[in-house]
Design a protein around this motif. Structure first.
Motif, PDB file in Angstrom:
ATOM      1  N   TYR A  23      48.539  -5.595  -4.364  1.00  0.00           N
ATOM      2  CA  TYR A  23      48.923  -6.876  -3.584  1.00  0.00           C
ATOM      3  C   TYR A  23      47.580  -7.683  -3.859  1.00  0.00           C
ATOM      4  O   TYR A  23      46.471  -7.034  -2.795  1.00  0.00           O
ATOM      5  N   GLY A  24      47.351  -9.253  -3.702  1.00  0.00           N
ATOM      6  CA  GLY A  24      45.692  -9.922  -3.402  1.00  0.00           C
ATOM      7  C   GLY A  24      46.270 -10.343  -1.976  1.00  0.00           C
ATOM      8  O   GLY A  24      45.199 -11.163  -1.529  1.00  0.00           O
ATOM      9  N   LEU A  25      47.994 -10.905  -1.240  1.00  0.00           N
ATOM     10  CA  LEU A  25      48.139 -10.859   0.023  1.00  0.00           C
ATOM     11  C   LEU A  25      49.279 -10.442  -0.228  1.00  0.00           C
ATOM     12  O   LEU A  25      50.103 -10.463  -0.349  1.00  0.00           O
ATOM     13  N   ILE A  26      49.004 -10.276   1.870  1.00  0.00           N
ATOM     14  CA  ILE A  26      49.920  -9.416   2.546  1.00  0.00           C
ATOM     15  C   ILE A  26      50.408 -10.385   3.562  1.00  0.00           C
ATOM     16  O   ILE A  26      49.915 -10.337   4.673  1.00  0.00           O
ATOM     17  N   ALA A  27      51.573 -10.627   3.923  1.00  0.00           N
ATOM     18  CA  ALA A  27      52.089 -11.180   4.827  1.00  0.00           C
ATOM     19  C   ALA A  27      53.665 -10.859   5.424  1.00  0.00           C
ATOM     20  O   ALA A  27      54.554 -10.006   4.776  1.00  0.00           O
ATOM     21  N   CYS A  28      53.792 -12.129   6.670  1.00  0.00           N
ATOM     22  CA  CYS A  28      55.392 -11.042   7.491  1.00  0.00           C
ATOM     23  C   CYS A  28      55.272 -12.697   7.433  1.00  0.00           C
ATOM     24  O   CYS A  28      54.829 -13.017   8.538  1.00  0.00           O
TER      25      CYS A  28
END
Length: 215
Positions: A23-28
């Motif tokens: 993934y190019g971006l990981i968030a929560c």
């Protein structure tokens, strides 16, 4: 997949995590931060943690302070606000974990949020049973033979024609007030769906199943 975003929200935690390197971006959201921390997800991979932080507390708060994005708008859910941040950062393909389970009003709310973004983003939900997403008017999926397939109108879809399903539709209509298309299954490796108007949620089961075939 580097153009994709991995987003965790505060439903049931996934039994296993996808590879963050894809993934190019990981968030929560702030509520999901708890289960990521408790389940050993590499928190250093997170690009941001967003929400109003009514769910967040813990000794790690100062360590990850620079990744917090405070979003106080109470007219929007944390999921909604997280998607807005993702759009601002130039991404439109999102894999969501934690969208189902827990309190069912949250689940329905998450589907509604995805509906509001469906013309701007490709949002796919994953849980232990299935993956699901809104589909375009002409849609094809391969590799699904013997898997559960559900078509759920949101709130309606008209002139639907399908191939590859045990109970096909030919110019049929679906509506949450009359007829829905859940618990079908694929008898071919490839399933196609075409419809003229409305919106359809497409569910495909994770595992193959055995259904009695009715002809």
């Amino acid at each position: 997949m580097k153009d994709k975003v991995l987003l965790f929200i505060n439903g049931d935690p996934p039994k296993s995590f996808p590879n963050p390197e894809n993934y190019g971006l990981i968030a929560c959201t702030d509520g999901a931060f708890h289960y990521l921390k408790n389940r050993g997800f590499p928190l250093d991979k997170l690009d941001f943690i967003s929400g109003d932080f009514d769910s967040h507390c813990g000794t790690d708060e100062e360590v990850y302070q620079e990744k917090f994005i405070l979003t106080l708008d109470q007219d929007k859910t944390d999921f909604h606000k997280g998607l807005e941040i993702i759009l601002e950062r130039g991404f439109s393909n999102v894999d969501v974990f934690g969208g189902s389970g827990g309190e069912q009003d949250h689940f329905l709310g998450n589907l509604t949020v995805a509906y509001t973004f469906k013309d701007r983003m490709n949002i796919s939900f994953y849980d232990e049973f299935s993956e699901y997403y809104f589909i375009p008017n002409r849609f094809t999926l391969k590799g699904v033979k013997n898997k559960m397939i559900s078509l759920y109108p949101f709130p309606s879809a008209d002139h639907i024609t399908t191939t590859g399903l045990n109970w096909p539709l030919t110019d049929g209509n679906l509506s949450i007030t009359s007829r829905i298309g859940t618990r079908n299954f694929a008898v071919e490796d490839e399933v196609t769906v075409e419809y003229e108007s409305g919106s359809l949620l497409f569910f495909v089961g994770i595992n193959e199943i055995e259904y009695p075939k009715i002809y």
